[in-house]
Design a protein around this motif. Structure first.
Motif, PDB file in Angstrom:
ATOM      1  N   VAL A  25       4.858 -12.940  13.616  1.00 25.84           N
ATOM      2  CA  VAL A  25       3.391 -12.254  13.579  1.00 25.84           C
ATOM      3  C   VAL A  25       3.647 -11.165  14.249  1.00 25.84           C
ATOM      4  O   VAL A  25       3.131 -10.007  13.787  1.00 25.84           O
ATOM      5  N   LEU A  26       4.449 -11.154  15.319  1.00 23.02           N
ATOM      6  CA  LEU A  26       4.462  -9.875  16.240  1.00 23.02           C
ATOM      7  C   LEU A  26       5.246  -8.809  15.465  1.00 23.02           C
ATOM      8  O   LEU A  26       4.815  -7.561  15.345  1.00 23.02           O
ATOM      9  N   VAL A  27       6.126  -9.177  14.788  1.00 20.08           N
ATOM     10  CA  VAL A  27       7.027  -8.187  14.132  1.00 20.08           C
ATOM     11  C   VAL A  27       6.195  -7.707  12.960  1.00 20.08           C
ATOM     12  O   VAL A  27       6.253  -6.646  12.673  1.00 20.08           O
ATOM     13  N   GLY A  28       5.582  -8.546  12.167  1.00 12.60           N
ATOM     14  CA  GLY A  28       4.685  -8.325  11.034  1.00 12.60           C
ATOM     15  C   GLY A  28       3.463  -7.137  11.563  1.00 12.60           C
ATOM     16  O   GLY A  28       3.174  -6.076  10.749  1.00 12.60           O
ATOM     17  N   VAL A  29       2.868  -7.490  12.653  1.00  9.38           N
ATOM     18  CA  VAL A  29       2.043  -6.627  13.162  1.00  9.38           C
ATOM     19  C   VAL A  29       2.569  -5.188  13.556  1.00  9.38           C
ATOM     20  O   VAL A  29       1.848  -3.992  13.183  1.00  9.38           O
ATOM     21  N   GLY A  30       3.595  -5.300  14.087  1.00  8.58           N
ATOM     22  CA  GLY A  30       4.429  -4.153  14.352  1.00  8.58           C
ATOM     23  C   GLY A  30       4.838  -3.047  12.944  1.00  8.58           C
ATOM     24  O   GLY A  30       4.454  -1.837  12.961  1.00  8.58           O
ATOM     25  N   PHE A  31       5.071  -3.680  11.991  1.00 11.10           N
ATOM     26  CA  PHE A  31       5.498  -3.144  10.804  1.00 11.10           C
ATOM     27  C   PHE A  31       4.091  -2.696   9.974  1.00 11.10           C
ATOM     28  O   PHE A  31       4.233  -1.711   9.544  1.00 11.10           O
ATOM     29  N   SER A  32       3.072  -3.349  10.279  1.00 11.04           N
ATOM     30  CA  SER A  32       1.852  -3.038   9.769  1.00 11.04           C
ATOM     31  C   SER A  32       1.338  -1.648  10.339  1.00 11.04           C
ATOM     32  O   SER A  32       0.918  -0.829   9.706  1.00 11.04           O
ATOM     33  N   LEU A  33       1.343  -1.436  11.384  1.00 12.27           N
ATOM     34  CA  LEU A  33       1.013  -0.235  12.151  1.00 12.27           C
ATOM     35  C   LEU A  33       2.011   0.925  11.925  1.00 12.27           C
ATOM     36  O   LEU A  33       1.777   2.083  11.644  1.00 12.27           O
ATOM     37  N   VAL A  89       3.066   5.676   8.314  1.00 14.04           N
ATOM     38  CA  VAL A  89       3.809   6.373   7.030  1.00 14.04           C
ATOM     39  C   VAL A  89       2.886   6.810   6.163  1.00 14.04           C
ATOM     40  O   VAL A  89       3.065   7.650   5.362  1.00 14.04           O
ATOM     41  N   MET A  90       1.926   5.910   5.938  1.00 12.49           N
ATOM     42  CA  MET A  90       0.737   6.277   4.964  1.00 12.49           C
ATOM     43  C   MET A  90       0.115   7.484   5.440  1.00 12.49           C
ATOM     44  O   MET A  90      -0.102   8.378   4.351  1.00 12.49           O
ATOM     45  N   GLY A 137       0.758  -1.123   0.016  1.00 15.59           N
ATOM     46  CA  GLY A 137      -0.098   0.064   0.083  1.00 15.59           C
ATOM     47  C   GLY A 137       0.842   1.220  -0.245  1.00 15.59           C
ATOM     48  O   GLY A 137       0.478   2.268  -0.858  1.00 15.59           O
ATOM     49  N   VAL A 138       1.833   1.266   0.738  1.00 14.34           N
ATOM     50  CA  VAL A 138       2.753   2.602   1.016  1.00 14.34           C
ATOM     51  C   VAL A 138       3.255   2.735  -0.818  1.00 14.34           C
ATOM     52  O   VAL A 138       3.446   3.900  -1.008  1.00 14.34           O
ATOM     53  N   ALA A 139       3.875   1.658  -1.196  1.00 15.28           N
ATOM     54  CA  ALA A 139       4.497   1.777  -2.508  1.00 15.28           C
ATOM     55  C   ALA A 139       3.560   2.353  -3.560  1.00 15.28           C
ATOM     56  O   ALA A 139       3.884   3.173  -4.308  1.00 15.28           O
ATOM     57  N   VAL A 140       2.284   1.696  -3.608  1.00 15.50           N
ATOM     58  CA  VAL A 140       1.156   2.103  -4.411  1.00 15.50           C
ATOM     59  C   VAL A 140       1.004   3.511  -4.167  1.00 15.50           C
ATOM     60  O   VAL A 140       1.038   4.332  -5.147  1.00 15.50           O
ATOM     61  N   ALA A 141       0.906   4.081  -2.835  1.00 16.44           N
ATOM     62  CA  ALA A 141       0.412   5.479  -2.436  1.00 16.44           C
ATOM     63  C   ALA A 141       1.619   6.522  -3.054  1.00 16.44           C
ATOM     64  O   ALA A 141       1.328   7.558  -3.637  1.00 16.44           O
ATOM     65  N   VAL A 142       3.039   6.028  -2.870  1.00 15.80           N
ATOM     66  CA  VAL A 142       3.918   6.856  -3.299  1.00 15.80           C
ATOM     67  C   VAL A 142       3.922   6.845  -4.947  1.00 15.80           C
ATOM     68  O   VAL A 142       4.240   8.140  -5.698  1.00 15.80           O
ATOM     69  N   VAL A 173       1.333  10.039   6.792  1.00 21.09           N
ATOM     70  CA  VAL A 173       2.432  11.149   6.579  1.00 21.09           C
ATOM     71  C   VAL A 173       2.506  11.358   4.996  1.00 21.09           C
ATOM     72  O   VAL A 173       2.687  12.519   4.678  1.00 21.09           O
ATOM     73  N   ILE A 174       2.346  10.509   4.159  1.00 23.10           N
ATOM     74  CA  ILE A 174       2.567  10.645   2.814  1.00 23.10           C
ATOM     75  C   ILE A 174       1.185  11.386   2.435  1.00 23.10           C
ATOM     76  O   ILE A 174       1.546  12.393   1.606  1.00 23.10           O
ATOM     77  N   ILE A 175       0.079  10.939   2.576  1.00 20.10           N
ATOM     78  CA  ILE A 175      -1.111  11.455   2.261  1.00 20.10           C
ATOM     79  C   ILE A 175      -1.355  12.905   2.784  1.00 20.10           C
ATOM     80  O   ILE A 175      -2.244  13.510   2.217  1.00 20.10           O
ATOM     81  N   SER A 176      -0.626  13.396   3.885  1.00 19.36           N
ATOM     82  CA  SER A 176      -1.220  14.728   4.456  1.00 19.36           C
ATOM     83  C   SER A 176      -0.579  15.808   3.788  1.00 19.36           C
ATOM     84  O   SER A 176      -1.321  16.750   3.893  1.00 19.36           O
ATOM     85  N   SER A 177       0.133  15.487   2.675  1.00 22.44           N
ATOM     86  CA  SER A 177       0.512  16.610   1.874  1.00 22.44           C
ATOM     87  C   SER A 177       0.011  16.523   0.356  1.00 22.44           C
ATOM     88  O   SER A 177       0.675  17.316  -0.352  1.00 22.44           O
ATOM     89  N   ALA A 178      -0.684  15.485   0.119  1.00 22.82           N
ATOM     90  CA  ALA A 178      -1.212  15.343  -1.273  1.00 22.82           C
ATOM     91  C   ALA A 178      -2.458  16.217  -1.550  1.00 22.82           C
ATOM     92  O   ALA A 178      -3.143  16.717  -0.753  1.00 22.82           O
ATOM     93  N   ASP A 179      -3.053  16.130  -3.003  1.00 19.83           N
ATOM     94  CA  ASP A 179      -3.980  16.788  -3.258  1.00 19.83           C
ATOM     95  C   ASP A 179      -5.175  16.158  -2.802  1.00 19.83           C
ATOM     96  O   ASP A 179      -5.178  14.904  -2.480  1.00 19.83           O
ATOM     97  N   ARG A 180      -6.352  16.797  -2.648  1.00 17.45           N
ATOM     98  CA  ARG A 180      -7.637  16.190  -2.107  1.00 17.45           C
ATOM     99  C   ARG A 180      -8.110  14.959  -2.693  1.00 17.45           C
ATOM    100  O   ARG A 180      -8.711  14.149  -2.519  1.00 17.45           O
ATOM    101  N   ALA A 181      -8.101  15.080  -3.920  1.00 16.49           N
ATOM    102  CA  ALA A 181      -8.693  13.941  -5.025  1.00 16.49           C
ATOM    103  C   ALA A 181      -7.752  12.928  -4.815  1.00 16.49           C
ATOM    104  O   ALA A 181      -8.295  11.789  -4.714  1.00 16.49           O
ATOM    105  N   LYS A 182      -6.716  13.030  -4.609  1.00 20.74           N
ATOM    106  CA  LYS A 182      -5.600  11.661  -4.641  1.00 20.74           C
ATOM    107  C   LYS A 182      -5.822  11.060  -3.209  1.00 20.74           C
ATOM    108  O   LYS A 182      -5.764   9.875  -3.046  1.00 20.74           O
ATOM    109  N   VAL A 183      -6.139  11.877  -2.142  1.00 16.86           N
ATOM    110  CA  VAL A 183      -6.151  11.483  -0.889  1.00 16.86           C
ATOM    111  C   VAL A 183      -7.446  10.787  -0.829  1.00 16.86           C
ATOM    112  O   VAL A 183      -7.735   9.580  -0.211  1.00 16.86           O
ATOM    113  N   ASP A 184      -8.317  11.412  -1.539  1.00 12.87           N
ATOM    114  CA  ASP A 184      -9.806  10.173  -1.316  1.00 12.87           C
ATOM    115  C   ASP A 184      -9.354   8.799  -2.107  1.00 12.87           C
ATOM    116  O   ASP A 184     -10.067   8.108  -1.541  1.00 12.87           O
ATOM    117  N   PHE A 185      -8.680   8.765  -3.072  1.00 16.09           N
ATOM    118  CA  PHE A 185      -8.437   7.569  -3.788  1.00 16.09           C
ATOM    119  C   PHE A 185      -7.807   6.783  -2.966  1.00 16.09           C
ATOM    120  O   PHE A 185      -7.771   5.534  -2.550  1.00 16.09           O
TER     121      PHE A 185
END
Length: 335
Positions: A156-164, A169-170, A103-108, A172-184
């Motif tokens: 599983v524990l490490v994976g859950v931590g990475f997920s959070l 990170v997601m 998801g982070v890769a797709v967002a970037v 932070v990334i979308i906080s500075s993006a255009d409104r239309a792209k944020v909706d997507f």
């Protein structure tokens, strides 16, 4: 060698699963915001419909049904592999952070890389795969111990931590993006089936055509990996190489699915469990059943969700989570 009785049982269950998929697909084609009567489905499918009927079925309903079905199959395949490789019944690409990495890769990629619409569709699964692969590599690295090997609980524990962490990170990334792209991106995070056009099917289908047969070819090695490490090494299995190859397969299946459906969890958790309870723990037996069940579960979740509230419905990811979270809690308490 598997006796004929389990194989016969597996074939019956596969036929039942196929029947459920067809029945759900027929219902999904007939109901929705623009209704299409069931007695008109066959004429429209064979080219005898009006312009409106053709548009509703071939441009709206059918692509969504197929992409949902294929994505559910890919997620179930990924979960089946991860559970066998890690020997952990709670392993799921959505729970242990692989989907979040995709998801982070797709967002970037979506927010910061200007590409044409045509190339965007086919590049998306590859971008998601790179993000999921980097995440899986870090999770594996933090879960592995030189003395104990891969610790399933720690994974599983490490994976859950990475997920959070990746969810942060997601944001932070979308906080500075255009409104239309944020909706997507917001719809993507909720698991809203957004890739509902024929090119998305052609982008996802080759991954499944390659990965499902490859996984079935590796099913005997998956059976050995499900045992203890000592047993696997004792029969001459190159443990680390097989693990890496199969984890790459799981990551590719998961990334290809979530790139067009959004962040959907729990399909890869539930489908393998249900399949194992039906046909047993051998991978060559339960993986085909799990793949069909995963496709059906996501299809029925999307069908119910999009018709529950007008006009946009409830995202399939939320519908799956309503069932998946209690099921995950049940498995957590049981195991």
């Amino acid at each position: 060698m598997i006796s004929s009785a389990p194989v016969r049982k597996q074939r019956i269950i596969l036929c039942v699963c196929t029947g459920l998929i067809l029945l759900t697909a027929i219902v999904s084609m007939g109901i929705g915001y623009s209704s299409l009567s069931f007695d008109r489905l066959l004429p429209v499918l064979f080219g005898h419909g009006t312009f409106k009927e053709d548009f509703v079925l071939f441009s709206v309903r059918l692509p969504r049904i197929l992409i949902t079905l294929l994505a559910g199959m890919a997620l179930a395949l990924s979960g089946s592999i991860l559970q066998s490789v890690t020997r952990n019944d709670l392993a799921d690409p959505g729970i242990i952070g692989i989907n979040s990495g995709a998801g982070v890769a797709v967002a970037v990629f979506f927010l910061f890389f200007p590409v044409s619409a045509g190339s965007f569709i086919y590049a998306l699964p590859l971008v998601a795969f790179i993000g999921a692969l980097l995440t899986a590599a870090l999770i594996y690295l933090f879960s592995y111990s030189r003395t104990k090997g891969l610790d399933p609980v720690r994974l599983v524990l490490v994976g859950v931590g990475f997920s959070l962490a990746l969810s942060g990170v997601m944001i932070v990334i979308i906080s500075s993006a255009d409104r239309a792209k944020v909706d997507f991106i917001a719809k993507w995070i909720a698991g809203n089936i957004w890739g509902t056009d024929w090119p998305f099917i052609w982008a996802l289908l080759p991954w499944l055509i390659l990965l499902v047969p490859f996984t079935l070819y590796k099913s005997q090695r998956l059976n050995l990996l499900s045992l203890s490490e000592v047993s696997a090494i004792g029969v001459g299995l190159n443990l680390e190489r097989e693990r890496i190859v199969l984890i790459l397969t799981a990551v590719a299946a998961s990334a290809s699915a979530v790139s067009v459906t959004g962040g959907i969890a729990f399909i890869g958790l539930m489908a393998p469990h249900i399949a194992k309870s039906l046909v047993g723990p051998r991978n060559q037996m339960f993986i085909p059943v799990a793949v069909l069940l995963g496709g059906w579960l996501l299809l029925i979740a999307d069908t119910v969700g999009r018709n529950l509230v007008d006009p946009d419905g409830i995202p399939a990811g939320i519908m799956v989570s309503l069932i998946g979270v209690p099921y995950f809690a049940y498995l957590l308490l049981k195991k």
